[in-house]
Design a protein around this motif. Structure first.
Motif, PDB file in Angstrom:
ATOM      1  N   SER A   1       1.537  -9.514  -2.432  1.00 43.14           N
ATOM      2  CA  SER A   1       0.044  -9.313  -2.375  1.00 43.14           C
ATOM      3  C   SER A   1      -0.676  -8.928  -3.655  1.00 43.14           C
ATOM      4  O   SER A   1      -1.697  -9.161  -4.181  1.00 43.14           O
ATOM      5  N   MET A   2      -0.001  -7.699  -4.286  1.00 41.66           N
ATOM      6  CA  MET A   2      -0.639  -7.245  -5.469  1.00 41.66           C
ATOM      7  C   MET A   2      -0.412  -8.185  -6.576  1.00 41.66           C
ATOM      8  O   MET A   2      -1.526  -8.279  -7.268  1.00 41.66           O
ATOM      9  N   HIS A   3       0.571  -8.916  -6.660  1.00 43.40           N
ATOM     10  CA  HIS A   3       0.799  -9.766  -7.839  1.00 43.40           C
ATOM     11  C   HIS A   3      -0.412 -10.991  -7.691  1.00 43.40           C
ATOM     12  O   HIS A   3      -0.910 -11.139  -8.848  1.00 43.40           O
ATOM     13  N   LYS A   4      -0.467 -11.446  -6.478  1.00 44.66           N
ATOM     14  CA  LYS A   4      -1.834 -12.459  -6.316  1.00 44.66           C
ATOM     15  C   LYS A   4      -2.958 -11.726  -6.788  1.00 44.66           C
ATOM     16  O   LYS A   4      -3.850 -12.628  -7.259  1.00 44.66           O
TER      17      LYS A   4
ATOM     18  N   GLN B   1      -5.104  -8.937  -0.150  1.00 50.39           N
ATOM     19  CA  GLN B   1      -4.810  -8.410  -1.345  1.00 50.39           C
ATOM     20  C   GLN B   1      -5.800  -7.378  -2.027  1.00 50.39           C
ATOM     21  O   GLN B   1      -5.692  -6.594  -2.563  1.00 50.39           O
ATOM     22  N   ARG B   2      -7.133  -7.446  -1.472  1.00 43.95           N
ATOM     23  CA  ARG B   2      -8.272  -6.380  -1.926  1.00 43.95           C
ATOM     24  C   ARG B   2      -7.837  -5.057  -1.272  1.00 43.95           C
ATOM     25  O   ARG B   2      -7.642  -4.104  -2.093  1.00 43.95           O
ATOM     26  N   GLU B   3      -7.089  -4.934   0.039  1.00 46.46           N
ATOM     27  CA  GLU B   3      -6.661  -3.708   0.584  1.00 46.46           C
ATOM     28  C   GLU B   3      -5.484  -3.104  -0.315  1.00 46.46           C
ATOM     29  O   GLU B   3      -5.524  -2.108  -0.643  1.00 46.46           O
ATOM     30  N   VAL B   4      -4.767  -3.992  -0.647  1.00 51.60           N
ATOM     31  CA  VAL B   4      -3.316  -3.599  -1.253  1.00 51.60           C
ATOM     32  C   VAL B   4      -3.830  -3.124  -2.569  1.00 51.60           C
ATOM     33  O   VAL B   4      -3.356  -1.996  -3.110  1.00 51.60           O
ATOM     34  N   PHE B   5      -4.747  -3.979  -3.475  1.00 51.59           N
ATOM     35  CA  PHE B   5      -5.071  -3.621  -4.739  1.00 51.59           C
ATOM     36  C   PHE B   5      -5.932  -2.084  -4.842  1.00 51.59           C
ATOM     37  O   PHE B   5      -5.632  -1.335  -5.718  1.00 51.59           O
ATOM     38  N   LEU B   6      -6.884  -2.070  -4.025  1.00 53.43           N
ATOM     39  CA  LEU B   6      -7.327  -0.808  -3.982  1.00 53.43           C
ATOM     40  C   LEU B   6      -6.612   0.414  -3.434  1.00 53.43           C
ATOM     41  O   LEU B   6      -6.703   1.580  -3.757  1.00 53.43           O
ATOM     42  N   MET B   7      -5.972   0.197  -2.351  1.00 51.39           N
ATOM     43  CA  MET B   7      -4.950   1.441  -2.085  1.00 51.39           C
ATOM     44  C   MET B   7      -4.135   1.784  -3.223  1.00 51.39           C
ATOM     45  O   MET B   7      -3.750   2.994  -3.651  1.00 51.39           O
ATOM     46  N   ASN B   8      -3.558   0.858  -4.035  1.00 47.97           N
ATOM     47  CA  ASN B   8      -2.736   1.342  -5.070  1.00 47.97           C
ATOM     48  C   ASN B   8      -3.559   1.895  -6.387  1.00 47.97           C
ATOM     49  O   ASN B   8      -3.194   2.795  -6.996  1.00 47.97           O
ATOM     50  N   ARG B   9      -4.629   1.193  -6.853  1.00 45.84           N
ATOM     51  CA  ARG B   9      -5.332   1.254  -7.722  1.00 45.84           C
ATOM     52  C   ARG B   9      -6.463   2.768  -7.585  1.00 45.84           C
ATOM     53  O   ARG B   9      -6.663   3.446  -8.716  1.00 45.84           O
ATOM     54  N   VAL B  10      -6.953   2.793  -6.594  1.00 43.90           N
ATOM     55  CA  VAL B  10      -7.866   3.713  -6.215  1.00 43.90           C
ATOM     56  C   VAL B  10      -7.248   4.943  -5.627  1.00 43.90           C
ATOM     57  O   VAL B  10      -7.770   6.018  -6.038  1.00 43.90           O
ATOM     58  N   GLU B  11      -6.730   4.711  -4.609  1.00 40.23           N
ATOM     59  CA  GLU B  11      -6.019   5.876  -3.645  1.00 40.23           C
ATOM     60  C   GLU B  11      -4.790   6.236  -4.351  1.00 40.23           C
ATOM     61  O   GLU B  11      -4.123   7.138  -3.898  1.00 40.23           O
ATOM     62  N   LYS B  12      -4.088   5.391  -5.271  1.00 45.39           N
ATOM     63  CA  LYS B  12      -2.755   5.592  -5.854  1.00 45.39           C
ATOM     64  C   LYS B  12      -1.648   5.891  -4.834  1.00 45.39           C
ATOM     65  O   LYS B  12      -0.804   6.566  -5.099  1.00 45.39           O
TER      66      LYS B  12
ATOM     67  N   MET C   1       2.182   2.056   1.197  1.00 44.54           N
ATOM     68  CA  MET C   1       1.398   0.807   1.655  1.00 44.54           C
ATOM     69  C   MET C   1       1.884  -0.045   2.824  1.00 44.54           C
ATOM     70  O   MET C   1       1.518  -0.315   3.832  1.00 44.54           O
ATOM     71  N   ALA C   2       3.497  -0.293   2.410  1.00 47.32           N
ATOM     72  CA  ALA C   2       4.226  -0.770   3.276  1.00 47.32           C
ATOM     73  C   ALA C   2       4.174  -0.221   4.600  1.00 47.32           C
ATOM     74  O   ALA C   2       4.060  -0.966   5.803  1.00 47.32           O
ATOM     75  N   GLU C   3       4.640   0.909   4.726  1.00 45.84           N
ATOM     76  CA  GLU C   3       4.657   1.763   5.996  1.00 45.84           C
ATOM     77  C   GLU C   3       3.486   1.716   6.678  1.00 45.84           C
ATOM     78  O   GLU C   3       3.229   1.619   7.829  1.00 45.84           O
ATOM     79  N   LEU C   4       2.134   1.958   5.884  1.00 42.03           N
ATOM     80  CA  LEU C   4       0.736   1.797   6.612  1.00 42.03           C
ATOM     81  C   LEU C   4       0.527   0.433   7.156  1.00 42.03           C
ATOM     82  O   LEU C   4      -0.110   0.401   8.289  1.00 42.03           O
ATOM     83  N   SER C   5       0.867  -0.408   6.461  1.00 40.18           N
ATOM     84  CA  SER C   5       0.456  -1.743   6.895  1.00 40.18           C
ATOM     85  C   SER C   5       1.550  -2.628   7.811  1.00 40.18           C
ATOM     86  O   SER C   5       1.350  -3.242   8.616  1.00 40.18           O
ATOM     87  N   GLY C   6       2.697  -1.870   7.958  1.00 35.36           N
ATOM     88  CA  GLY C   6       3.618  -2.332   8.751  1.00 35.36           C
ATOM     89  C   GLY C   6       4.450  -3.649   8.326  1.00 35.36           C
ATOM     90  O   GLY C   6       4.742  -4.395   9.082  1.00 35.36           O
ATOM     91  N   VAL C   7       4.079  -3.747   7.034  1.00 37.36           N
ATOM     92  CA  VAL C   7       5.173  -4.864   6.412  1.00 37.36           C
ATOM     93  C   VAL C   7       6.206  -4.501   5.324  1.00 37.36           C
ATOM     94  O   VAL C   7       6.257  -3.193   5.066  1.00 37.36           O
ATOM     95  N   SER C   8       6.911  -5.170   4.585  1.00 37.13           N
ATOM     96  CA  SER C   8       7.875  -4.876   3.720  1.00 37.13           C
ATOM     97  C   SER C   8       7.312  -4.507   2.113  1.00 37.13           C
ATOM     98  O   SER C   8       6.167  -5.213   2.057  1.00 37.13           O
ATOM     99  N   VAL C   9       8.128  -3.927   1.600  1.00 34.45           N
ATOM    100  CA  VAL C   9       7.593  -3.745   0.387  1.00 34.45           C
ATOM    101  C   VAL C   9       7.528  -4.840  -0.398  1.00 34.45           C
ATOM    102  O   VAL C   9       6.699  -5.044  -1.191  1.00 34.45           O
TER     103      VAL C   9
END
Length: 171
Positions: free
Chosen positions: A156-159, A125-136, A142-150
């Motif tokens: 994860s972002m919602h949680k 959750q921290r990783e997703v939050f920071l990649m979205n809010r800090v790294e834009k 993020m899904a492509e980098l993490s190898g998971v679905s959108v």
């Protein structure tokens, strides 16, 4: 004598396996990731996981299994540390304008609460939050980098947002 399917589950064999491989695994992790104390922790956790899976791992595959666990644990820890350090560095760079002392104090208190709340999020959750809010980064990136679905990224972002709102409150 017939060899059992799970010879690693025999305590004496596991102990001998531990004595044969613990030091070299510790050195390998230390050389690869550069943290002696963390290397000891990773080795201990790796052997615990090996013991828990001893019925699934043969003596021939145990070393590879053990090293794979150790590498994955170390990589995960380093990724978590990197995200945490990157965020901490950005949170400290808050420029203080010539605002009222009360405003500056409130802003600092809020940033401290925010930093602690983000640091307390689970790793994903921290990783997703920071990649979205800090790294834009977008959810798709993020899904492509993490190898998971959108959808997994969205969840994860919602949680993360729910947990942050609960810790900090509505501002």
């Amino acid at each position: 004598m017939s060899e059992r399917k799970d010879p690693l589950c025999e305590e004496a064999r596991f102990d001998a396996f531990y004595r044969d491989h613990a030091k070299s695994l510790r050195n390998f992790i230390y050389y690869k990731f550069g943290d002696a104390e963390q290397s000891d922790d990773v080795v201990q956790e790796s052997f615990i996981r090996l013991w828990k899976n001893c019925t699934k791992v043969t003596l021939n595959t145990a070393k590879g299994f053990l090293y794979k666990i150790a590498i994955n644990l170390s990589t995960s820890l380093k990724r978590s540390e990197k995200i945490h350090l990157n965020y901490r560095g950005q949170a400290v760079k808050v420029e203080l304008d010539q605002e009222s002392p009360e405003y500056v104090m409130l802003e600092k208190e809020f940033m401290d609460r925010l930093t602690d709340a983000i640091a307390s999020l689970p790793d994903k959750q921290r990783e997703v939050f920071l990649m979205n809010r800090v790294e834009k980064k977008t959810y798709k990136e993020m899904a492509e980098l993490s190898g998971v679905s959108v959808k997994a990224i969205e969840k994860s972002m919602h949680k993360a947002l729910l947990k942050l709102r609960a810790k900090i409150g509505d501002v």
